[in-house]
Design an enzyme around this catalytic site. Structure first.
Site, PDB file in Angstrom:
ATOM      1  N   SER A 210       0.530  -1.607   0.215  1.00 12.30           N
ATOM      2  CA  SER A 210       0.020  -0.284  -0.084  1.00 12.30           C
ATOM      3  C   SER A 210       0.727   1.194   0.460  1.00 12.30           C
ATOM      4  O   SER A 210       0.711   2.321  -0.871  1.00 12.30           O
ATOM      5  CB  SER A 210      -1.034   0.078   1.418  1.00 12.30           C
ATOM      6  OG  SER A 210      -0.007  -0.183   2.678  1.00 12.30           O
ATOM      7  N   HIS A 256       1.609   4.760   4.825  1.00 13.12           N
ATOM      8  CA  HIS A 256       0.198   5.448   3.876  1.00 13.12           C
ATOM      9  C   HIS A 256       0.427   6.941   2.531  1.00 13.12           C
ATOM     10  O   HIS A 256       0.701   7.525   1.954  1.00 13.12           O
ATOM     11  CB  HIS A 256      -1.760   4.993   3.853  1.00 13.12           C
ATOM     12  CG  HIS A 256      -1.382   4.022   3.899  1.00 13.12           C
ATOM     13  ND1 HIS A 256      -3.299   3.862   3.879  1.00 13.12           N
ATOM     14  CD2 HIS A 256      -0.897   2.884   3.223  1.00 13.12           C
ATOM     15  CE1 HIS A 256      -3.114   2.230   3.483  1.00 13.12           C
ATOM     16  NE2 HIS A 256      -1.854   1.892   3.728  1.00 13.12           N
TER      17      HIS A 256
END
Length: 306
Positions: A210, A256
């Site tokens: 991610s 992230h």
């Protein structure tokens, strides 16, 4: 060049017509000539051209003079096939299988949980493990900053990230080319893992693609804006993912956001490099970003070990 055309004299001194022969095969008569250089060519030497036939030398010369097709950002058009995206997905799936194989009870960690492989490759700043040993990036295990982007905590975690890679990766690889897309993916993933190292608890493990996927989100926004295309469909998806990042437990916020920022930076370098020296500026921009990430790792290591 060998060519027997023209006229010769017979025994009486009169002209005798001769037949032209192939310039590469003097024993073969032919009346076909290269449309580019006018040399006689036999059927074996003929090369199809837009008009008539050409000899092998003219065909090779034409190939050398034609510049290979490039995307708007200097990449190769082979990116339209999505080979790098498919390879990255295959690599992540393979690592997932190895991770499950490393677990004493694969069924227990199939959908959630760590395995010996994730323990080995996840981003950990500095921690004491169950066997009493101390390890982490600060202890010299820098490989964790790379391996973590290919490891996942369960199949659901893997599938969500691979779906994002499939959707975003093919679009970006087509417009950037294979090499530039791969650089974007790896640098964004590294930047996210460096952010985890900087801002997360030293003993808190983190893994997953991610970090790179969020970099792709930022990159596709930058690229589409540079091309003058509509980005209204991208913004809501990005906002939804950011909401999940801040509200769902056990998601690495630092990873992230770090991937998002790093992806945006490398995308700006790729998209706005001047055309005349595009390759040089893109390579230099990527190198500067890597050096900056390295510097941040050194600073964090000094803080944890000092």
């Amino acid at each position: 060049m060998t060519e027997r055309s023209g006229q010769a004299n017979d025994a009486t001194g009169g002209p005798v017509p001769t037949t032209p022969v192939c310039y590469r095969h003097p024993d073969r008569e032919t009346y076909i000539r290269c449309t580019r250089c006018d040399r006689p060519i036999c059927p074996q030497c003929m090369r199809e051209a837009s008009v008539g036939h050409q000899c092998p030398e003219c065909v090779n010369e034409g190939r050398r003079s034609v510049r290979p097709a490039r995307t708007a950002f200097g990449g190769g058009v082979a990116g339209r096939e999505g080979y790098v995206t498919k390879t990255l997905i295959a690599l992540n799936v393979l690592v997932m299988l190895l991770s499950l194989a490393s677990a004493p009870n694969a069924g227990a960690v199939l959908f959630k949980g760590s395995t010996p492989l994730t323990d080995w490759g996840s981003v950990i700043g500095l921690a004491r493990f169950a066997d009493g040993t101390i390890g982490g990036v600060a202890d010299g295990q820098w490989y964790r900053l790379v391996t973590a982007m290919f490891l996942h905590y369960g199949v659901v975690h893997l599938l969500l990230n691979m779906w994002g890679l499939w959707v975003l990766g093919r679009a970006l690889e087509a417009v950037l080319g294979p090499l530039r897309f791969l650089a974007l993916y790896l640098i964004a993933g590294l930047g996210g893992n460096v952010a985890v190292y900087l801002f997360s608890a030293p003993n808190q493990p983190s893994a997953g693609a991610s970090t790179a996927i969020f970099g792709l989100f930022a990159a596709i926004f930058v690229i589409m804006r540079r091309l003058g295309r509509d980005t209204s469909a991208i913004v809501p998806i990005l906002v939804i993912n950011l909401i999940f990042t801040f509200t769902v437990p056990n998601i690495s916020v630092a990873g992230h956001l770090g991937g998002l920022v790093t992806g945006a930076l490398i995308a700006l370098v790729l998209a706005y490099a001047p055309r005349l020296r595009r390759n040089l500026f893109q390579a230099a921009g990527g190198a500067i970003l890597l050096v900056a990430l390295l510097g941040l790792v050194l600073v964090r290591t000094a803080m944890l070990t000092g």
